[in-house]
Motif scaffolding. Structure first.
Motif, PDB file in Angstrom:
ATOM      1  N   TYR A  19       0.842  -1.194   0.000  1.00 25.40           N
ATOM      2  CA  TYR A  19       0.000   0.000   0.000  1.00 25.40           C
ATOM      3  C   TYR A  19       0.883   1.252   0.000  1.00 25.40           C
ATOM      4  N   SER A  20       0.431   2.268  -0.689  1.00 24.01           N
ATOM      5  CA  SER A  20       1.139   3.566  -0.757  1.00 24.01           C
ATOM      6  C   SER A  20       2.494   3.511  -1.449  1.00 24.01           C
ATOM      7  N   ALA A  21       2.776   2.405  -2.147  1.00 23.15           N
ATOM      8  CA  ALA A  21       4.091   2.308  -2.792  1.00 23.15           C
ATOM      9  C   ALA A  21       4.185   3.199  -4.024  1.00 23.15           C
ATOM     10  N   LYS A  23       1.811   2.682  -6.940  1.00 21.54           N
ATOM     11  CA  LYS A  23       1.347   1.942  -8.122  1.00 21.54           C
ATOM     12  C   LYS A  23       0.382   2.791  -8.969  1.00 21.54           C
ATOM     13  N   THR A  24      -0.616   3.361  -8.300  1.00 21.06           N
ATOM     14  CA  THR A  24      -1.651   4.086  -9.039  1.00 21.06           C
ATOM     15  C   THR A  24      -1.085   5.349  -9.677  1.00 21.06           C
ATOM     16  N   TRP A  81      -2.919  13.877  -4.678  1.00 20.19           N
ATOM     17  CA  TRP A  81      -2.552  12.563  -5.202  1.00 20.19           C
ATOM     18  C   TRP A  81      -3.831  11.746  -5.383  1.00 20.19           C
ATOM     19  N   PRO A  82      -3.829  10.754  -6.255  1.00 23.06           N
ATOM     20  CA  PRO A  82      -5.018   9.912  -6.418  1.00 23.06           C
ATOM     21  C   PRO A  82      -5.400   9.269  -5.086  1.00 23.06           C
ATOM     22  N   THR A  85      -6.354   2.959  -3.618  1.00 20.66           N
ATOM     23  CA  THR A  85      -7.087   1.965  -4.398  1.00 20.66           C
ATOM     24  C   THR A  85      -7.850   1.038  -3.459  1.00 20.66           C
ATOM     25  N   LEU A 112      -3.944  -3.004  -8.156  1.00 23.60           N
ATOM     26  CA  LEU A 112      -4.664  -3.607  -7.036  1.00 23.60           C
ATOM     27  C   LEU A 112      -4.371  -2.820  -5.768  1.00 23.60           C
ATOM     28  N   PRO A 113      -5.201  -3.008  -4.719  1.00 25.40           N
ATOM     29  CA  PRO A 113      -4.867  -2.377  -3.447  1.00 25.40           C
ATOM     30  C   PRO A 113      -3.670  -3.115  -2.836  1.00 25.40           C
ATOM     31  N   LYS A 332       9.301   7.055  -6.348  1.00 27.72           N
ATOM     32  CA  LYS A 332       9.430   8.305  -5.577  1.00 27.72           C
ATOM     33  C   LYS A 332      10.882   8.795  -5.516  1.00 27.72           C
ATOM     34  N   ASP A 334      12.113  11.312  -6.608  1.00 29.64           N
ATOM     35  CA  ASP A 334      12.253  12.745  -6.309  1.00 29.64           C
ATOM     36  C   ASP A 334      12.219  13.040  -4.809  1.00 29.64           C
ATOM     37  N   LEU A 335      11.940  12.019  -3.980  1.00 28.76           N
ATOM     38  CA  LEU A 335      11.959  12.276  -2.533  1.00 28.76           C
ATOM     39  C   LEU A 335      13.345  12.067  -1.929  1.00 28.76           C
ATOM     40  N   SER A 371       7.415   9.048 -10.936  1.00 29.53           N
ATOM     41  CA  SER A 371       6.280   9.088 -11.867  1.00 29.53           C
ATOM     42  C   SER A 371       5.784  10.504 -12.068  1.00 29.53           C
ATOM     43  N   SER A 374       8.017  15.966  -8.185  1.00 27.14           N
ATOM     44  CA  SER A 374       7.346  16.994  -7.399  1.00 27.14           C
ATOM     45  C   SER A 374       8.292  17.775  -6.488  1.00 27.14           C
ATOM     46  N   VAL A 432       5.342  15.098  -0.292  1.00 28.24           N
ATOM     47  CA  VAL A 432       5.042  16.445  -0.794  1.00 28.24           C
ATOM     48  C   VAL A 432       3.762  16.415  -1.632  1.00 28.24           C
TER      49      VAL A 432
HETATM   50  N1  LIG Z   1       7.039  12.753  -4.595  1.00 27.86           N
HETATM   51  C1  LIG Z   1       6.419  11.717  -5.140  1.00 27.86           C
HETATM   52  N2  LIG Z   1       5.504  11.051  -4.413  1.00 27.86           N
HETATM   53  C2  LIG Z   1       4.882   9.999  -4.988  1.00 27.86           C
HETATM   54  C3  LIG Z   1       5.161   9.567  -6.306  1.00 27.86           C
HETATM   55  N3  LIG Z   1       4.401   8.488  -6.561  1.00 27.86           N
HETATM   56  C4  LIG Z   1       3.664   8.265  -5.447  1.00 27.86           C
HETATM   57  N4  LIG Z   1       3.944   9.176  -4.494  1.00 27.86           N
HETATM   58  C5  LIG Z   1       3.395   9.256  -3.124  1.00 27.86           C
HETATM   59  O1  LIG Z   1       2.944   7.989  -2.731  1.00 27.86           O
HETATM   60  C6  LIG Z   1       1.573   8.024  -2.357  1.00 27.86           C
HETATM   61  C7  LIG Z   1       0.894   6.743  -2.713  1.00 27.86           C
HETATM   62  O2  LIG Z   1       0.836   6.597  -4.117  1.00 27.86           O
HETATM   63  P1  LIG Z   1      -0.235   5.615  -4.801  1.00 27.86           P
HETATM   64  O3  LIG Z   1       0.109   5.525  -6.233  1.00 27.86           O
HETATM   65  O4  LIG Z   1      -1.608   5.999  -4.432  1.00 27.86           O
HETATM   66  O5  LIG Z   1       0.138   4.261  -4.054  1.00 27.86           O
HETATM   67  P2  LIG Z   1      -0.472   2.816  -4.331  1.00 27.86           P
HETATM   68  O6  LIG Z   1       0.689   1.887  -4.432  1.00 27.86           O
HETATM   69  O7  LIG Z   1      -1.426   2.853  -5.457  1.00 27.86           O
HETATM   70  O8  LIG Z   1      -1.214   2.541  -2.947  1.00 27.86           O
HETATM   71  P3  LIG Z   1      -2.545   1.648  -2.651  1.00 27.86           P
HETATM   72  O9  LIG Z   1      -3.619   2.123  -3.574  1.00 27.86           O
HETATM   73  O10 LIG Z   1      -2.804   1.952  -1.214  1.00 27.86           O
HETATM   74  O11 LIG Z   1      -2.153   0.224  -2.848  1.00 27.86           O
HETATM   75  C8  LIG Z   1       1.015   9.259  -3.058  1.00 27.86           C
HETATM   76  O12 LIG Z   1      -0.105   9.739  -2.383  1.00 27.86           O
HETATM   77  C9  LIG Z   1       2.205  10.215  -3.002  1.00 27.86           C
HETATM   78  O13 LIG Z   1       2.282  10.821  -1.722  1.00 27.86           O
HETATM   79  C10 LIG Z   1       6.160  10.288  -7.054  1.00 27.86           C
HETATM   80  O14 LIG Z   1       6.496   9.987  -8.221  1.00 27.86           O
HETATM   81  N5  LIG Z   1       6.751  11.339  -6.414  1.00 27.86           N
END
Ligand SMILES: Nc1nc2c(ncn2[C@@H]2O[C@H](COP(=O)(O)OP(=O)(O)OP(=O)(O)O)[C@@H](O)[C@H]2O)c(=O)[nH]1
Ligand SMILES: [Mg+2]
Length: 458
Positions: A19-21, A23-24, A81-82, A85, A112-113, A332, A334-335, A371, A374, A432
């Motif tokens: 989660y939060s990696a 993907k979306t 951010w989106p 999922t 997927l989530p 990420k 850029d972090l 992706s 920022s 960010v």
């Molecule tokens: N700075 C930066 N942050 C990013 C980037 N991609 C994702 N993030 C951070 O990561 C968070 C999660 O990204 P998602 O794409 O929603 O993560 P996910 O893997 O789809 O997570 P789940 O839907 O929970 O499985 C975002 O809300 C941003 O804070 C990126 O390219 N740059």
């Protein structure tokens, strides 16, 4: 299709990660770059490749449409951010690329989530085998032992009731979440089937508010051998609820990825460093489980030659599919400060490369990707901190703050290798707000997403 394009090559690309990696966000940016393709900003395939005739298609039966326009709208119009999922989703599109003379491309992308991948260890295991595996994990690792202590006590108690077992198992799962352990299975405890995620709360409150199973009536937890033997009522009901869970939740989400042609595995190095060694261990275990169930690599029945032939001669819906390309992605980028960006890739390599090299017939590559870029980096003086410029998502107390103007902030320096032990909070990579161009047809700045796309869309 032009008269020369006599066939369609189908590329099925699955994205997995905790989660939060990211993907979306990755898929949203990728689709945006394919749809509004600019060869200078997104070089794909051979140099100078142009894309044309991009069309969006219906997803396969049983799949929800990946909400591309909603995710992009959140980024562009709301500066957000989106949203997370809550169910598996697919995006299907078709386009021509100038470096493919005789074929156009039908691309299927899968999201997927992230919570669900913790259930990968259930595929191919019956309830007894899953129980053994979970209990071994709980007993042999000190964080697990501490977090699951009430449950481990309960399973030893003579005459323990179902209610006691379930409430202590839920308490154990709640403790694991609060200790940044992502291997939470059944994953519905963290994200239920209505898409409701667990909200931060004290362990007892979390345990009372959530359920471990399809719903409140179908909960289960692992049982030790003595509670399983002799076909007890407890065993029979947990076992049948487990089977129902695997069939209804795990198979449709995870097993569908088996037929992908490429797999993108996101390993969020920033999250693992910030979360501590326990999160690293669990993520590694989850990737290993995924590899066991998805079996990436050349199919034993069809060798590489047959696969090549089938791509040319069979209609695309007949072509056998299996994962032959594997991209490990550290998102990420850029972090972290540019000085540390090579280390980010090295850390991913050290963590998971073995899983790929152990398999025949699998091409794998590593990418560090941003992706949606920022942040901007400021030059670092010798011995100075890693200073970035962006709009932090959270204030000093960790709460989300409204988007303000850009500011300087410091990110941690990346280590050369994974430390042997590190607590959560030792490393910090502040999140960010996204920086997206407002112009609808202008995709976000990205780093290495083009190289990743070239590798996985083949
Ligand atoms: N700075 C930066 N942050 C990013 C980037 N991609 C994702 N993030 C951070 O990561 C968070 C999660 O990204 P998602 O794409 O929603 O993560 P996910 O893997 O789809 O997570 P789940 O839907 O929970 O499985 C975002 O809300 C941003 O804070 C990126 O390219 N740059
Ligand atoms: Mg997502």
């Amino acid at each position: 299709m032009s008269i020369f394009r006599v066939k369609t090559t189908e590329a099925r690309v699955g994205v997995v990660g905790l989660y939060s990696a990211g993907k979306t966000v990755l898929l949203t940016s990728l689709i945006n770059h394919l749809q509004d393709h600019d060869p200078d900003r997104f070089p794909l395939g051979k140099p100078g490749t142009h894309l044309r005739k991009f069309t969006v298609k219906e997803p396969d039966r049983g799949w929800a449409q990946f909400n591309y326009s909603g995710h992009r709208d959140a980024l562009v119009n709301y500066g957000r951010w989106p949203s997370k999922t809550t169910d598996r989703a697919q995006f299907v599109c078709q386009f021509e690329r100038s470096d493919w003379t005789f074929s156009d491309c039908l691309l299927k992308l899968y999201d997927l989530p992230g919570e669900r991948i913790a259930d990968a260890g259930m595929l191919g295991r019956d309830f007894a085998a899953w129980s053994e595996r979970m209990l071994n994990l709980f007993v042999n690792d000190s964080t697990y032992r501490t977090c699951t202590a009430p449950f481990l006590d309960a399973i030893k108690k003579p005459g323990v009731t179902e209610a006691e077992l379930l409430s202590t198992y839920r308490l154990a799962l709640a403790n694991l979440i609060l200790n940044f352990k992502p291997l939470i299975s059944p994953s519905t405890f963290l994200l239920d089937l209505k898409g409701q995620p667990a909200r931060p709360a004290a362990p007892e409150d979390l345990a009372a508010a959530r359920h471990c199973g399809i719903d409140a009536q179908s909960q289960f937890g692992p049982l030790p051998a003595d509670l399983r033997s002799g076909g007890t009522e407890l065993f029979e009901s947990f076992s049948s609820r487990y089977n129902q869970y695997v069939e209804q939740v795990v198979v449709p989400t995870i097993a569908a990825y088996r037929s992908c042609t490429s797999l993108i595995v996101l390993v969020d190095v920033t999250m693992l460093l910030a979360g501590g060694v326990g999160m690293y261990d669990d993520n590694r275990q989850i990737v290993r489980d995924l590899f066991d169930v998805l079996s990436p690599g050349e199919n034993k029945l069809f060798g590489p030659v047959a696969r090549g032939l089938s791509k040319v001669f069979l209609p695309h819906q007949w072509r056998p599919g299996w994962i032959t390309r594997l991209a490990f992605v550290a998102p990420k980028l850029d972090l972290v400060h540019p000085l540390d960006r090579d280390r980010m890739q090295l850390l991913t390599r050290r963590m998971v490369e073995r899983f790929a090299t152990d398999r025949d017939g699998l091409q794998h590559q590593f990418f560090n990707v941003s992706s949606v870029v920022s942040t901007k980096a400021l030059p670092t003086e010798p011995g100075g901190g890693r200073v970035l410029v962006g709009t932090p998502l959270r204030g000093a107390d960790g709460r989300k703050v409204p988007s303000t103007s850009e500011q300087r902030f410091t990110a941690s320096e990346l280590p050369d290798d994974w430390p042997l032990e590190w607590p959560s909070g030792r490393y910090a990579f502040p999140e960010v707000y996204p920086r997206m161009p407002t112009r609808k047809d202008y995709p976000p700045d990205q780093v290495n997403l083009d190289k990743l796309a070239t590798f996985v869309i083949e």
